[in-house]
Motif scaffolding. Sequence first.
Motif, PDB file in Angstrom:
ATOM      1  N   LEU A 120      19.615  27.171  -1.414  1.00  0.00           N
ATOM      2  CA  LEU A 120      18.926  28.125  -0.546  1.00  0.00           C
ATOM      3  C   LEU A 120      17.450  27.779  -0.367  1.00  0.00           C
ATOM      4  N   ILE A 121      16.822  27.290  -1.433  1.00  0.00           N
ATOM      5  CA  ILE A 121      15.417  26.885  -1.336  1.00  0.00           C
ATOM      6  C   ILE A 121      15.272  25.741  -0.338  1.00  0.00           C
ATOM      7  N   SER A 122      16.124  24.749  -0.449  1.00  0.00           N
ATOM      8  CA  SER A 122      16.066  23.616   0.477  1.00  0.00           C
ATOM      9  C   SER A 122      16.324  24.077   1.904  1.00  0.00           C
ATOM     10  N   GLN A 123      17.354  24.877   2.080  1.00  0.00           N
ATOM     11  CA  GLN A 123      17.703  25.378   3.410  1.00  0.00           C
ATOM     12  C   GLN A 123      16.540  26.136   4.047  1.00  0.00           C
ATOM     13  N   ALA A 124      15.861  26.969   3.253  1.00  0.00           N
ATOM     14  CA  ALA A 124      14.785  27.808   3.773  1.00  0.00           C
ATOM     15  C   ALA A 124      13.496  27.036   4.031  1.00  0.00           C
ATOM     16  N   LEU A 125      13.233  25.997   3.212  1.00  0.00           N
ATOM     17  CA  LEU A 125      11.924  25.356   3.269  1.00  0.00           C
ATOM     18  C   LEU A 125      11.904  24.023   4.007  1.00  0.00           C
ATOM     19  N   ALA A 168      21.502  15.793   4.118  1.00  0.00           N
ATOM     20  CA  ALA A 168      20.985  14.534   4.647  1.00  0.00           C
ATOM     21  C   ALA A 168      21.478  14.295   6.062  1.00  0.00           C
ATOM     22  N   LYS A 169      22.743  14.608   6.298  1.00  0.00           N
ATOM     23  CA  LYS A 169      23.305  14.378   7.625  1.00  0.00           C
ATOM     24  C   LYS A 169      22.753  15.363   8.642  1.00  0.00           C
ATOM     25  N   GLN A 170      22.609  16.630   8.238  1.00  0.00           N
ATOM     26  CA  GLN A 170      22.149  17.649   9.184  1.00  0.00           C
ATOM     27  C   GLN A 170      20.670  17.514   9.514  1.00  0.00           C
ATOM     28  N   PHE A 171      19.852  17.164   8.528  1.00  0.00           N
ATOM     29  CA  PHE A 171      18.405  17.220   8.740  1.00  0.00           C
ATOM     30  C   PHE A 171      17.757  15.859   8.998  1.00  0.00           C
ATOM     31  N   SER A 172      18.544  14.793   9.056  1.00  0.00           N
ATOM     32  CA  SER A 172      17.997  13.502   9.474  1.00  0.00           C
ATOM     33  C   SER A 172      17.723  13.552  10.979  1.00  0.00           C
ATOM     34  N   PRO A 173      16.675  12.892  11.459  1.00  0.00           N
ATOM     35  CA  PRO A 173      15.779  11.999  10.716  1.00  0.00           C
ATOM     36  C   PRO A 173      14.528  12.683  10.167  1.00  0.00           C
ATOM     37  N   LYS A 174      14.418  14.018  10.311  1.00  0.00           N
ATOM     38  CA  LYS A 174      13.180  14.668   9.883  1.00  0.00           C
ATOM     39  C   LYS A 174      12.972  14.590   8.370  1.00  0.00           C
ATOM     40  N   VAL A 175      14.009  14.928   7.607  1.00  0.00           N
ATOM     41  CA  VAL A 175      13.865  15.031   6.158  1.00  0.00           C
ATOM     42  C   VAL A 175      14.976  14.240   5.482  1.00  0.00           C
ATOM     43  N   ARG A 176      14.604  13.552   4.413  1.00  0.00           N
ATOM     44  CA  ARG A 176      15.580  12.850   3.585  1.00  0.00           C
ATOM     45  C   ARG A 176      15.950  13.734   2.393  1.00  0.00           C
TER      46      ARG A 176
END
Length: 242
Positions: A120-125, A168-176
Motif C-alpha cells: 500500500l505504501i508503494s502504491q500510494a507513494l 515493475a510492469k505497471q509503473f515502468s518506465p517511470k519507476v523501477r
Amino acid sequence: MKTALITGSGTRLGLEFARHLAARGYVLILHSNNSTKTAEAYTVELNNRGTIAYNVPADFSTNAGIQQLIDRTKEILGSRSLELEVIINSAAVMRSVRIGEISSDEIDQVMSINFKAPFLISQALIPFMKQNGVVINISDVGAEKIWLKYPIYSLSKNILTQSVKFFAKQFSPKVRMNTLSLGIILQDTNTTANVWEHLIQKVPLKRAGQINEVISGIDFLIDNEYVTGQTIIIDGGRSLEE
C-alpha cells in the motif's frame, strides 16, 4: 534534493540503510515502530549534522498506522516540494508459529506488516516519485523455503517478492521496483551462539553476510537504471540448500 523513505529504520538493517543514504546526501523520511526512541535520537543527530531527516512512527499492523505513514510522507514532500527518489521497504516481523497454532490475528498482523504495508505504501507513494526512482523491497531466502516454524512469515515474504513484478510492469518506465533477498546477516538478541553457528553451517560460504555486502546491493539497485522487476540475492549460497 534527493529524498528517500526507509521503513523499519530504527534498528538493524533499516538503520544501516538510513546511515548509508544519509552519507550519500539524501533527505530522509525514517519510519519506526518498536524502535522509535532510537529512530528519534538518530533523526536529531542527523539534523544536527546538517542532514534533513524526519522520524515518522507508525504501527503497520493496523490500517490506520499504514495510512499514517503515507499521509505524513505526503505532507513532508509537499512542505518542501520534494519528490521521492528511493523507497526501501525494510520493516518486517518474524515470529515462530507452526501450522496448527496460528490464529487469525497472527495471520493478519504478519501479513499486514510484511506484505500489505509495503504494497500500500508503494502504491500510494509511487505517484510522488521522481522519474526513474526505485522501490526496493527487503526480503530473504525464507520466501522460497518451507520453514515449518515460520509458515506465515515465509508466505508473506514470498508474496512480497512476487509483487514487485506487477509493480515493475505497471509503473515502468517511470519507476523501477526490485527485491533484495538476503541470507544470514545480523544475529539478533534471541539467537544463541550455538543456533547462530548452526545456521552459518547451512551457508555454502560458511559465514554470515557483512553489512557492506548488503549495502552494495542497495547501491546497485539505486544506481543501475536498467534493472526492474528482479530479485537480487545476497545470501552466501543459502538459497541453494534445503
